[in-house]
Each structure stands twice: as structure tokens, then as C-alpha cells.
Design a protein around this motif. Sequence first.
Motif, mmCIF file in Angstrom:
data_model
loop_
_atom_site.group_PDB
_atom_site.id
_atom_site.type_symbol
_atom_site.label_atom_id
_atom_site.label_comp_id
_atom_site.label_asym_id
_atom_site.label_seq_id
_atom_site.Cartn_x
_atom_site.Cartn_y
_atom_site.Cartn_z
ATOM 1 N N ASN A 61 54.220 37.936 31.466
ATOM 2 C CA ASN A 61 53.607 39.296 31.888
ATOM 3 C C ASN A 61 52.330 39.204 32.542
ATOM 4 N N CYS A 62 51.806 37.910 32.804
ATOM 5 C CA CYS A 62 50.459 37.683 33.172
ATOM 6 C C CYS A 62 50.451 36.952 34.377
ATOM 7 N N LEU A 63 49.671 37.276 35.279
ATOM 8 C CA LEU A 63 49.424 36.520 36.763
ATOM 9 C C LEU A 63 47.826 36.637 37.261
ATOM 10 N N TYR A 64 47.306 35.478 37.805
ATOM 11 C CA TYR A 64 46.013 35.374 38.335
ATOM 12 C C TYR A 64 46.657 35.327 40.032
ATOM 13 N N ILE A 65 45.914 35.990 40.638
ATOM 14 C CA ILE A 65 45.762 36.076 42.054
ATOM 15 C C ILE A 65 44.541 36.032 42.632
ATOM 16 N N PHE A 84 54.970 43.787 40.736
ATOM 17 C CA PHE A 84 54.567 42.797 39.504
ATOM 18 C C PHE A 84 54.834 43.853 38.421
ATOM 19 N N VAL A 85 54.415 45.172 38.253
ATOM 20 C CA VAL A 85 54.549 46.185 37.401
ATOM 21 C C VAL A 85 56.224 46.072 37.057
ATOM 22 N N LEU A 92 46.834 41.536 34.835
ATOM 23 C CA LEU A 92 46.701 40.906 36.319
ATOM 24 C C LEU A 92 45.238 40.763 36.422
ATOM 25 N N PHE A 93 45.002 39.426 36.659
ATOM 26 C CA PHE A 93 43.701 38.956 36.870
ATOM 27 C C PHE A 93 43.529 38.459 38.411
ATOM 28 N N ILE A 94 42.505 39.445 39.239
ATOM 29 C CA ILE A 94 42.510 39.395 40.673
ATOM 30 C C ILE A 94 40.956 38.686 41.029
ATOM 31 N N GLU A 116 49.679 51.258 31.950
ATOM 32 C CA GLU A 116 49.888 50.089 31.147
ATOM 33 C C GLU A 116 49.622 48.684 31.516
ATOM 34 N N LEU A 117 49.108 48.805 32.689
ATOM 35 C CA LEU A 117 48.464 47.499 33.361
ATOM 36 C C LEU A 117 47.110 47.397 33.013
ATOM 37 N N TYR A 118 46.819 46.108 32.729
ATOM 38 C CA TYR A 118 45.394 45.753 32.357
ATOM 39 C C TYR A 118 44.942 44.800 33.420
#
Length: 397
Positions: A61-65, A84-85, A92-94, A116-118
Motif C-alpha cells: 500500500n506504499c508508493l514513491y513517484i 492508487f487509493v 504516497l511519497f511524492i 486515510e491517505l498519508y
Amino acid sequence: METLYTTYQTKLRKTSTDIIRYLLHDIDWSDRMISITGARGCGKTTLLLQHIKLNHYKDNNCLYISLDNIYFIQNSLSEFVEQFVNKGGKYLFIDEVHKYPHWSLELKNIYDIYDELYIVFTGSSILEIYKSEADLSRRAVNYELEGLSFREFLVFEKGIEFPVYSLDDVLKRHVDISHEVCSKIKPLAEFPNYIEYGYFPFYKENKNSYLQKLNNTINLSLEVDLMAVHQLDYSSIIKLKKLVYILAQNAPYKANITTLAAQIESSRTSVLAFLNMLERAKIFSLLKTGSKSDGYLTKPEKIYLGNTNFAYALVNKNIEIGNMRETFFINQVQAKHTITYPKEGDFLIDGTYTIEVGGKNKTFNQIKSVKNSYIASDDVEYGNGHKIPLWMFGLLY
């Protein structure tokens, strides 16, 4: 969208966690929206990927973009986040938000819609998070990543990690600290190397090409980051480059705004605005008196290069040691403290401590009548009383 996952996994696999920067431990990662700003090349991307690798390595449930990815030319961030959600995404790391139009407005809406999104996002130090298109002050907690401190450089070079010392420790316990450090390394042997090439982590890639890459980094800050954030035209970028060259050759520059305006064929107001941009980009440090406002129209008393490595990249000849000492001091100390221009001495820390910077034979003559005054002395391993080794001010973060 699958290409973004592939890019993320490739980057994560190549990321080492052998050396961790100071900021990773300072961030409260439980906040729902975090912004990390810093100068180009200081290691923001690595910091994100290290945190993921240490805390979310097996999470689906984690992603870097990165928003400079070609994917976001044709696809909006909002649409991507919705997908994504819906697929169970939570963290989510942007990266590189300043490369994306209307980034703050979309992030504000995303934050409000998906509770619910970090989100953790990085951007250039030029970004004014709280003065952006959408005010994120009630949503994002901002952290600033500095370049390597002298303390961190010793980890990179020697594999020896000393604790972070407070300013109070350095002022009152410097003899004890010298014993602790000098029992393991020779700080005076490493200090000149740090001054020349140790501020940005990418020096480890190749020391021989480091200064050339540093020059490229400065150009990209001017041509890409400043243009993206402030929508500057080509003519303004040329004037900025002229200004950078003039200041670099004369740093520390005793500010004469009228003269600078004439030299770059611009107005006084434009020069002050340019100086503010260059300070936010971490290319220069502006030293102002404590009595003056912090607005960008306030004239600085002196202008220093943002770090000592820039002198070797931009000047690289006839580098004056006194300039390097003062540049090192202001660069390292202002990461954690406020530095202003005093009536006597070189620097005033937090409105309380007056510092005179010099070589090992520097005396107290200039500040002998000043309360809470100290000398930061180069070329000494041990200090005495209110005379403190200069290199020790590189242990504050």
C-alpha cells in the motif's frame, strides 16, 4: 501506471541504508501530510527512499513517484491518486512537486478528500509552502533538509558517527567534546576536505567530477527550479546568472544594492527580489541586522555563498581562507539557529551570543567588552575558555 511501480521498485532496490541523514530521525512520520524542502542535490530523494525501505519495504500500500516523470504530462496527480487509493494505497511519497503545475491546489484537495491517505512530498527549497496557490499551512508539516554537516561528512568518510551536540554543549563543553572527537580522528586533517567538497552527498559518486556537477546543479537551480516556481522569463534568468557571478567573485559582499542594480541592468526592487530567491535556493546566505524586518525588500548587510563548496565551483582561484571560515560558520549554525549581523564581532546567534571567527591567533580585542562573546578559531584541535575550535560548529546537526 505500471511503469511508475517499476521505477519505484528499481530505485528502492538501489537505495542503501548504510548511512542515514539526521533528518530522517527528526521527522514525525505519523502526520498525514509532510513536506520536505531543501537545495537541489542535498539528498531529499534518498531520504524518502530510505524511510520507505526501513519502514514500508514489504507494504503493497506504499508508493514513491516523481512528478517530473513523463507520465504526469498526460495524467493528472488527482486522477492517479484516485486510482492508487482505490487499489488500497495508503502511503504516497511524492518527489519534485515544484515540477508539476498547480501542485499545491491538487494536494490540498487530495488531503481533504482521502482522509486515510498519508502523503510526504519533496520540493525545492525555493518553494514557499505556506504562500503557495493553496495555503497548506493547516495541512502540511514542513521540514528542511540541509546539506551534509561536518559531523555527517565524517560518517561518510571515516564511518565514525559522533552525536549531535547542542550549541550550549559546544559553548560550555568544547574541551570535553574535543577529547571525545580527537581520540578517534584528526578533525583538522578532514576539515579542509569538507570545505572543498563535503557539503553535498553526491560528492561520493566521483570526487574528480564533483565541482563540475556542482556547477551544473547551480545552473539547474537557476534555469529549472527558479523558473518553475517563479515563472521567470529568459531575461530574468540571465540577470540572475550575472548576479550570481558578481556576488561569488566578491563574497562576502558588503551589500550595495544600487551598484548591483546597475551592474545587472535591473531595478533595486528586482535585485532585492532576486537576492531573496537566491537565498531560498541556498545559493547565498543573506546576513541582516536583528532590528530589520525579514521581508525580501530589506537590504542585507553582507552576502555569503550558501556553502564553502560553491567557492570552489564558482571561483576556484584565490579563495580567501577568512571567507571560507565565515561561510562555514554561518552555513552550519544557521541550520538550527538564527544568525544576524551584530554591532561588534562577525555574527550574533539567537540575539545572544556574539562570535568572532578567525585563525588560531585570533584575539578578543574586537569583542572584549561584549557580553557572551566567543571566538571560533580555525587550525586548533582544542579550545580554551571562550575560544572554541571552528570545526566544532559543524557538529550541530
